[in-house]
Design an enzyme around this catalytic site. Structure first.
Site, PDB file in Angstrom:
ATOM      1  N   CYS A   1     -12.704  -8.057  15.074  1.00 17.24           N
ATOM      2  CA  CYS A   1     -11.630  -8.293  14.100  1.00 17.24           C
ATOM      3  C   CYS A   1     -12.006  -9.402  13.119  1.00 17.24           C
ATOM      4  O   CYS A   1     -11.613  -9.358  11.940  1.00 17.24           O
ATOM      5  CB  CYS A   1     -10.338  -8.645  14.817  1.00 17.24           C
ATOM      6  SG  CYS A   1      -9.692  -7.312  15.849  1.00 17.24           S
TER       7      CYS A   1
ATOM      8  N   ASP B   1       6.728   5.255  -1.846  1.00 17.56           N
ATOM      9  CA  ASP B   1       7.963   5.828  -1.313  1.00 17.56           C
ATOM     10  C   ASP B   1       8.244   5.358   0.110  1.00 17.56           C
ATOM     11  O   ASP B   1       9.195   5.820   0.752  1.00 17.56           O
ATOM     12  CB  ASP B   1       7.918   7.358  -1.367  1.00 17.56           C
ATOM     13  CG  ASP B   1       6.729   7.943  -0.592  1.00 17.56           C
ATOM     14  OD1 ASP B   1       5.942   7.170   0.006  1.00 17.56           O
ATOM     15  OD2 ASP B   1       6.583   9.187  -0.601  1.00 17.56           O
TER      16      ASP B   1
END
Length: 220
Positions: free
Chosen positions: A45, A139
């Site tokens: 990470c 959206d």
């Protein structure tokens, strides 16, 4: 909760390294990439966050907001950022969500709802399923879900490629073929009849088979 492409991305409030946000309000009218991490100070990470910071201008150019999540408090994220800067050359230049109560990881189906307690005492292996990439449209619907194992670093160049396709196909009734890159030929969507296609593409198209109608990439 199992999220699928086309679902509305669940809204939430959270503390981040850049202040408190309400997720949908923060996205606004932009696209968004939300990517998650099972623990701070994990090696794979660390490389991912540094690389994402380096290529952030490419996301900015596409009007895509980036936000990370890690199953630890925000204060830990700030200390981790210094390690990321030192080892990768770039520190996160986007907000990082603190999910120490695991609520967002559960909301997005990355951890079972039955998991009790918070992040304290949990190992990266306990949270290994918190390795998702969600691409969310203006959206607020989910357009892409990728899930990676802890041992495999994510390919954010591929995420950019997919976003190029998503943004193009949201504007034009086309699909992109295998390994497509910006500027290459595209396929007329199956929802477009030949009669409609003749209007949209008066110069015609290449058709190795009737159902494969190839045209140059439409211009913005």
């Amino acid at each position: 909760m199992t999220l699928q492409i086309g679902d509305v991305a669940p809204d939430f409030e959270a503390e981040t390294t850049q202040g408190r946000i309400r997720f949908h309000d923060w996205i606004g009218g932009s696209w968004c990439v939300l990517f998650s991490h099972p623990k701070d100070f994990t090696p794979v990470c660390t490389t991912e966050l540094g690389y994402m910071a380096r290529i952030k201008p490419e996301f900015d150019r596409r009007d895509v907001k980036i936000i990370g999540l890690s199953v630890d408090p925000v204060g830990n994220h700030a200390r981790w950022a210094e390690d990321i800067r030192e080892t990768q050359g770039h520190a996160p230049n986007f907000p990082m969500i603190g999910d120490s109560d695991l609520s967002i990881s559960k909301l997005y189906g990355m951890l079972p709802a039955s998991v009790n307690g918070g992040s304290e005492g949990r190992t990266p292996a306990d949270n290994q399923t918190v390795r998702n990439v969600f691409v969310i449209g203006p959206d607020k619907k989910i357009k892409l879900i990728l899930v990676y194992p802890m041992t495999t670093g994510r390919n954010f160049d591929e995420v950019l490629r997919v976003i190029d396709s998503l943004q193009l196909t949201a504007q034009h009734r086309v699909a992109t073929p295998v390994n497509w890159k910006q500027g290459e030929d595209v396929i007329i969507a199956g929802s477009v009849s030949d009669d409609e296609a003749k209007t949209i593409y008066p110069d015609g198209w290449k058709a190795p088979k009737p159902y494969i109608r190839i045209v140059p990439q439409p211009r913005p």
